[in-house]
Scaffold this active site. Structure first.
Site, PDB file in Angstrom:
ATOM      1  N   GLU A   7       0.862  -1.199   0.000  1.00 33.94           N
ATOM      2  CA  GLU A   7       0.000   0.000   0.000  1.00 33.94           C
ATOM      3  C   GLU A   7       0.889   1.236   0.000  1.00 33.94           C
ATOM      4  O   GLU A   7       1.102   1.883   1.020  1.00 33.94           O
ATOM      5  CB  GLU A   7      -0.940   0.044   1.202  1.00 33.94           C
ATOM      6  CG  GLU A   7      -1.987   1.140   1.060  1.00 33.94           C
ATOM      7  CD  GLU A   7      -2.660   1.550   2.359  1.00 33.94           C
ATOM      8  OE1 GLU A   7      -2.591   2.747   2.704  1.00 33.94           O
ATOM      9  OE2 GLU A   7      -3.249   0.665   3.015  1.00 33.94           O
ATOM     10  N   ASP A 277       2.534   2.285   3.728  1.00 33.64           N
ATOM     11  CA  ASP A 277       1.703   3.478   3.558  1.00 33.64           C
ATOM     12  C   ASP A 277       2.572   4.680   3.160  1.00 33.64           C
ATOM     13  O   ASP A 277       2.361   5.798   3.611  1.00 33.64           O
ATOM     14  CB  ASP A 277       0.895   3.784   4.815  1.00 33.64           C
ATOM     15  CG  ASP A 277      -0.329   4.658   4.540  1.00 33.64           C
ATOM     16  OD1 ASP A 277      -0.583   4.992   3.376  1.00 33.64           O
ATOM     17  OD2 ASP A 277      -1.029   5.015   5.513  1.00 33.64           O
TER      18      ASP A 277
END
Length: 314
Positions: A7, A277
């Site tokens: 991600e 992230d």
């Protein structure tokens, strides 16, 4: 050992402007970079490959006439970066879900022509979740192509923000609505709605990923089963069965041991994916967190790269 982070975000100048995001403290420059700066951060942190997707809110909140061309151009930009660095980058397709038919066409183009490994949907589409009937062909296509959909958070609709997340202070209200609480539980709800609407029963090959160690679902899973029996839902199995079968969880900035252990207990090492992230969290911190959990080589390998390799075909 190889490390795949699943991600990791980027954006385009057009989408920064169209979505009205940015400003002091926002990592615009790092999001816009798909080259040397990103690679240097990966090398310094210990990440071998990033699976890159369009940062929220992406194209989900745009009008159709803007969503379709901006998303297509973003996908082409990402595809070029993957072409230039095939051993370091892989791509997830952004989708112009305000136009469900165009979203199907873009998913097929991105997978078959651009070589993307799945798609990202940044939360609700102007207040509509993916269990809405108009998105059924998109989910059917993802299942048919055998590519996962990464369900990423996005800020809540204005009516929800005003009702639930206002009245304390601008700084607190904004965080409460998004990264401190709101968009996590909304994404967990989004995934749960897919279960309760029967989509996973009708599409057993549909694969969905959620970040942040499951968006509170591991903590709530047994309570959900207790209150939503198969008889109540009109489905064959408990909610937890569909979630454990069709859902994968990524770490994505949740570098906290207690929620990680809960996710492991409820879903198992086979369903957990490493992610950072980026650039909203540190690659080095994420890798240190993973290494510090004390796994044996088999479990470590699953979370660090094997699960991602199998799910995304890497």
């Amino acid at each position: 050992m190889r490390v795949i982070a699943v991600e990791e975000h980027f954006t385009t100048g057009e989408l920064l402007e169209a979505d009205g995001i940015g400003g002091p403290g926002y990592p615009s420059e790092r999001l816009l970079d798909l080259g040397e700066r990103r690679l240097k951060d990966m090398d310094a942190g210990g990440v071998d490959l990033q699976v890159i997707s369009l940062a929220a809110p992406g194209g989900q909140q745009l009008e159709v006439k803007r969503a379709v061309p901006l998303v297509r151009r973003a996908n082409e930009m990402l595809a070029e970066a993957v072409f230039c660095h095939p051993d370091r980058f892989a791509g997830l397709a952004a989708l112009p879900t305000p136009d469900p038919e165009a979203a199907c066409a873009e998913l097929e183009r991105a997978v078959r022509e651009l070589g993307f490994r799945g798609a990202v949907v940044n939360g609700h589409t102007r207040g509509r979740f993916l269990d809405a009937p108009e998105f059924r062909p998109l989910l059917e296509l993802a299942a048919h192509l055998r590519v996962p959909i990464y369900l990423h958070p996005t800020p809540p609709p204005d009516v929800v923000r005003r009702a639930y997340y206002s009245g304390i202070s601008p700084e607190v209200d904004g965080a409460l609505a998004t990264s401190a609480w709101g968009w996590h539980v909304e994404t967990g709800l989004h995934a749960l709605r897919l279960v309760l609407s029967g989509i996973f029963e009708r599409l057993p090959d549909l694969r969905v990923v959620v970040g942040h160690l499951g968006e509170a679902l591991p903590f709530m899973l047994r309570r959900v089963d207790a209150r939503l029996s198969p008889e109540v839902m009109g489905l064959k199995r408990q909610p937890s069965w569909y979630l454990r079968h069709n859902l994968w969880l990524s770490i994505s900035g949740f570098f906290f041991e207690a929620p990680f252990r809960t996710a492991m207990e409820e879903f198992g090492a086979e369903k957990i994916l490493f992610s950072v992230d980026y650039p909203f969290a540190s690659s080095a911190e994420g890798c240190r967190f993973l290494e510090g959990l004390g796994f044996g080589p088999q479990e470590y390998a699953k979370i660090a790269h094997q699960n991602a390799g199998e799910l995304f075909g890497l």
